[in-house]
Write a protein that holds these residues in place. Structure first.
Motif, PDB file in Angstrom:
ATOM      1  N   ARG A  97       0.859  -1.024  -0.015  1.00  0.00           N
ATOM      2  CA  ARG A  97      -0.084  -0.057   0.070  1.00  0.00           C
ATOM      3  C   ARG A  97       0.922   1.129  -0.054  1.00  0.00           C
ATOM      4  NH1 ARG A  97      -2.463   1.256   5.574  1.00  0.00           N
ATOM      5  NH2 ARG A  97      -0.241   1.564   6.177  1.00  0.00           N
ATOM      6  N   GLU A  98       1.866   1.418   0.740  1.00  0.00           N
ATOM      7  CA  GLU A  98       2.827   2.294   0.946  1.00  0.00           C
ATOM      8  C   GLU A  98       3.471   2.904  -0.344  1.00  0.00           C
ATOM      9  OE1 GLU A  98       4.693   1.553   4.514  1.00  0.00           O
ATOM     10  OE2 GLU A  98       2.848   1.701   5.847  1.00  0.00           O
ATOM     11  N   GLN A 136      -1.017   4.085  -2.169  1.00  0.00           N
ATOM     12  CA  GLN A 136      -2.580   3.965  -1.842  1.00  0.00           C
ATOM     13  C   GLN A 136      -2.984   4.258  -0.467  1.00  0.00           C
ATOM     14  OE1 GLN A 136      -4.337   0.394  -3.677  1.00  0.00           O
ATOM     15  NE2 GLN A 136      -2.551  -0.160  -4.165  1.00  0.00           N
ATOM     16  N   ARG A 137      -4.329   4.683  -0.195  1.00  0.00           N
ATOM     17  CA  ARG A 137      -4.668   5.223   1.133  1.00  0.00           C
ATOM     18  C   ARG A 137      -5.412   4.125   1.861  1.00  0.00           C
ATOM     19  NH1 ARG A 137      -5.862  11.591   0.014  1.00  0.00           N
ATOM     20  NH2 ARG A 137      -3.837  12.111  -0.724  1.00  0.00           N
TER      21      ARG A 137
END
Length: 257
Positions: free
Chosen positions: A199-200, A204-205
């Motif tokens: 994700r990081e 992405q959040r």
């Protein structure tokens, strides 16, 4: 050599098809889009004509024991029996490390599939592999809960799907072995941490929430039942390297757009 790939249009299947071609052989894709139905047997005999090896990576996306078992207990015998009639010399099946130790519906069904393959008089090999690096991307891409991603607590030794595809083709080109040492990646990781790292890296959040599944299955997954139980072949691509490559590819796609 003609090598049939059951499920050859799927995620892992497409990598197997590519590997077959790169090794100089002719892939035969067994999928409904190619006129072959593993559940009814339609088109299977014609598709296997002249095929000397079969690699089975066919799959069903479900957690239900009933649905998964119905698929594997129908498709696997159909494929094995059609292969025997066609004179297939070696049938290789992909399975999952720990499917006999984690009592969830899908894993139970995969273990039943293994038993069907082992009980067949056909020359067979079953390769168990750990979860793919790509599994983390699947978790992150789920849209059923919006921006919140519930990720099961799971200790695994993830491996790049491309390395699994290469191992399957290498096995298929050899003699039948029945069972073969379990295939895993180079390091043990926690699935929740893997999803967060991806994700990081990709900007992405999503909110990643660890979820310990209930009962014996959840306990087994969290405590390492999906790790290889013995020494065996290990992939070379770390999750860190895979994430870096994926993030760079996504950044390049965004820049091109």
């Amino acid at each position: 050599m003609r090598i049939a790939v059951a499920g050859g249009t799927g995620w892992i299947g497409s990598l197997v098809v590519r590997e077959v071609r790169e090794r100089g052989h002719a892939p035969v894709v067994l999928a409904r889009s190619q006129g072959v139905d593993l559940l009814t047997g339609k088109g299977l005999g014609d598709a296997l004509r002249g095929v000397s090896r079969v690699i089975d990576v066919s799959n069903i996306a479900t957690l239900s024991l009933k649905r998964a078992a119905a698929f594997f207990e129908t498709a696997t015998p159909n494929l094995l029996e059609a292969g025997q009639r066609a004179g297939v010399e070696h049938h290789v099946t992909l399975s999952i490390v720990g499917c006999d130790r984690v009592p969830t519906g899908y894993y139970i069904a995969k273990h039943r599939q293994e038993q069907l393959v082992h009980d067949s008089p056909a020359p067979t090999t079953v390769l168990r592999a750990t979860q793919f690096h790509e599994f983390a991307a699947q978790m992150l891409a789920r849209t059923d809960a919006g921006p919140v991603k519930m990720v099961p607590r799971m200790r695994t030794q993830p491996i790049a799907a491309a390395e699994v595809a290469a191992a399957l083709v290498a096995l298929a080109l050899g003699d039948a072995r029945g069972s073969t040492p379990e295939l895993a990646g180079p390091e043990v990781r926690e699935m929740t941490d893997m999803v967060k790292q991806l994700r990081e890296a990709t900007g992405q959040r999503a909110l990643v929430v660890p979820l310990r599944l209930p009962g014996a299955a959840g306990k087994a997954m969290a405590e390492g039942a999906l790790l290889p139980a013995e020494d065996g072949p290990r992939g070379a691509i770390t999750f860190d390297a895979w994430v870096a490559e994926r993030a760079a590819a996504e950044a390049g796609t965004s820049s091109a757009a």
